[in-house]
Design an enzyme around this catalytic site. Structure first.
Site, PDB file in Angstrom:
ATOM      1  N   SER A 122       0.857  -1.190   0.000  1.00 35.08           N
ATOM      2  CA  SER A 122       0.000   0.000   0.000  1.00 35.08           C
ATOM      3  C   SER A 122       0.889   1.234   0.000  1.00 35.08           C
ATOM      4  CB  SER A 122      -0.853   0.007   1.262  1.00 35.08           C
ATOM      5  OG  SER A 122      -1.465   1.270   1.442  1.00 35.08           O
TER       6      SER A 122
ATOM      7  N   TYR B  85       0.255  -0.173  10.554  1.00 33.52           N
ATOM      8  CA  TYR B  85      -0.141  -0.578   9.201  1.00 33.52           C
ATOM      9  C   TYR B  85       1.004  -0.279   8.224  1.00 33.52           C
ATOM     10  CZ  TYR B  85      -2.972  -0.978   4.912  1.00 33.52           C
ATOM     11  OH  TYR B  85      -3.463  -1.346   3.670  1.00 33.52           O
TER      12      TYR B  85
END
Ligand SMILES: NC(=O)c1ccc[n+]([C@@H]2O[C@H](COP(=O)([O-])OP(=O)(O)OC[C@H]3O[C@@H](n4cnc5c(N)ncnc54)[C@H](OP(=O)(O)O)[C@@H]3O)[C@@H](O)[C@H]2O)c1
Length: 314
Positions: free
Chosen positions: A161, A187
């Site tokens: 990501s 994350y």
């Protein structure tokens, strides 16, 4: 550092998974898509199945998996859809999944993930986003290495990501034991680990014909945002220069994964990061595009492999 020519393709941000795989025949190929029962995993699996591959949906929720498999069979006519249970945060589950895999594996799409969750830990004490997004996939891929090598020219797809830009892997405290927990930092760390995995796995496995690339799928409304409020999401998207109109559909969101899994333009290519169906350049300050230099760093990639193997062996 050797400079290589970036891979460019005729596809872009709006291309769909079906478009990038059009004309590619995957008959006789076997693929696994983790998290294949929701979000972009479904459309990744559908595109691979549509091109003729046998596809195993590796899922936590077997009922959702069966429903998705039936839907994919209905839309593609491909009956070679399988469903197998896999909980990436549970090492016994990863081991059981890999143990029941028989024969070659041509495509492994490490797609499943969680984002910005509150602090949760596995029974081992590992922070949950790192454990799910990275360690579970690391264990899965290393356990399936023999099957990948047996395929001849196999590809592993590591779904990362742009959030990797939020944090390198903080080797001094991967588990947030010494520093305050921050959901986005955790994350980001896990998504940087997904890129570093592609770098080191390619270095180790290219000799067996196994290449691994990482990618940013784009922004897609899916179950991934379950821990994030709409206000926070809007704020984050404004920060990154995006707006509501720039969300991709799941079919567009799956395109870069499917390109990395199947395009002949990537034959023999590994250890790279793709975005909007093309290889991304290095991130520039102030931008949310491109790949961070720390995510491609060969020494960090080798260290992460060792640290991950040590965590699993402990
Ligand atoms: N959507 C975006 O905007 C975006 C942006 C950048 C990167 N990504 C990446 O794209 C990938 C797919 O995300 P998505 O948007 O399609 O989200 P999604 O719809 O929430 O799909 C994620 C999948 O991962 C599965 N999963 C979560 N924890 C798991 C575990 N412990 N074991 C096995 N499976 C597990 C979920 O299963 P359950 O249904 O059982 O929870 C779900 O099927 C993720 O790696 C994400 O980081 C997405």
């Amino acid at each position: 550092m050797t400079v290589s020519t970036p891979i460019t393709t005729p596809f872009g941000a709006e291309s769909t998974a079906a478009e990038v795989v059009d004309g590619i025949d995957l008959t006789g190929r076997r693929a696994i898509v983790t998290g294949g029962a929701s979000g972009i995993g479904v459309e990744t699996a559908r595109a691979l199945a549509g091109a003729g591959a046998e596809v195993t949906l590796a899922v936590r929720n077997a009922e959702a998996g069966e429903r998705t498999a039936a839907d994919i069979t209905e839309t593609t006519g491909n009956k070679r859809l399988l469903v197998a249970r896999l909980d990436l945060a549970d090492q016994a589950s990863v081991a059981a999944f890999a143990a029941q895999w028989d024969g070659p594996l041509h495509i492994l799409v490490n797609n499943a993930g969680i984002m910005a969750s509150p602090l949760m830990r596995t029974p081992e004490g590992w922070e949950m986003q790192f454990a799910t997004n990275h360690l579970g996939h690391f264990a899965l891929a290393t356990r399936l290495h023999g099957a990948l090598a047996a395929a001849g020219r196999a590809r592993v797809v590591s779904v990362s990501s742009s959030a990797h830009l939020r944090s390198p892997v903080v080797f001094e405290d991967i588990g947030f034991l010494e520093r305050p927990y921050e959901p986005w930092a955790a994350y980001g760390q896990s998504k940087t680990a997904n890129v570093l995995f592609a770098v080191e796995a390619t270095r180790r496995w290219a000799g067996d014909g196994v290449t691994v690339n990482a990618l940013m799928p784009g922004g897609i409304r899916t179950g991934l945002q379950r821990y994030v409020t709409d206000e926070e999401l809007d704020r984050l998207r404004r920060q990154s220069g995006g707006d509501g109109a720039s969300w991709k559909t799941p079919e567009q969101g799956a395109a870069t994964s499917v390109l990395v899994a199947t395009s002949p333009l990537l034959d023999g290519v590994g250890g790279r990061y793709f975005e909007d169906c093309n290889e991304a350049g290095l991130n520039q300050p102030g931008s949310r595009r491109g790949v961070a230099a720390y995510a491609l760093d060969a020494d960090s990639a080798a260290l992460l492999w060792q640290v991950s193997a040590d965590m699993l062996a402990a």
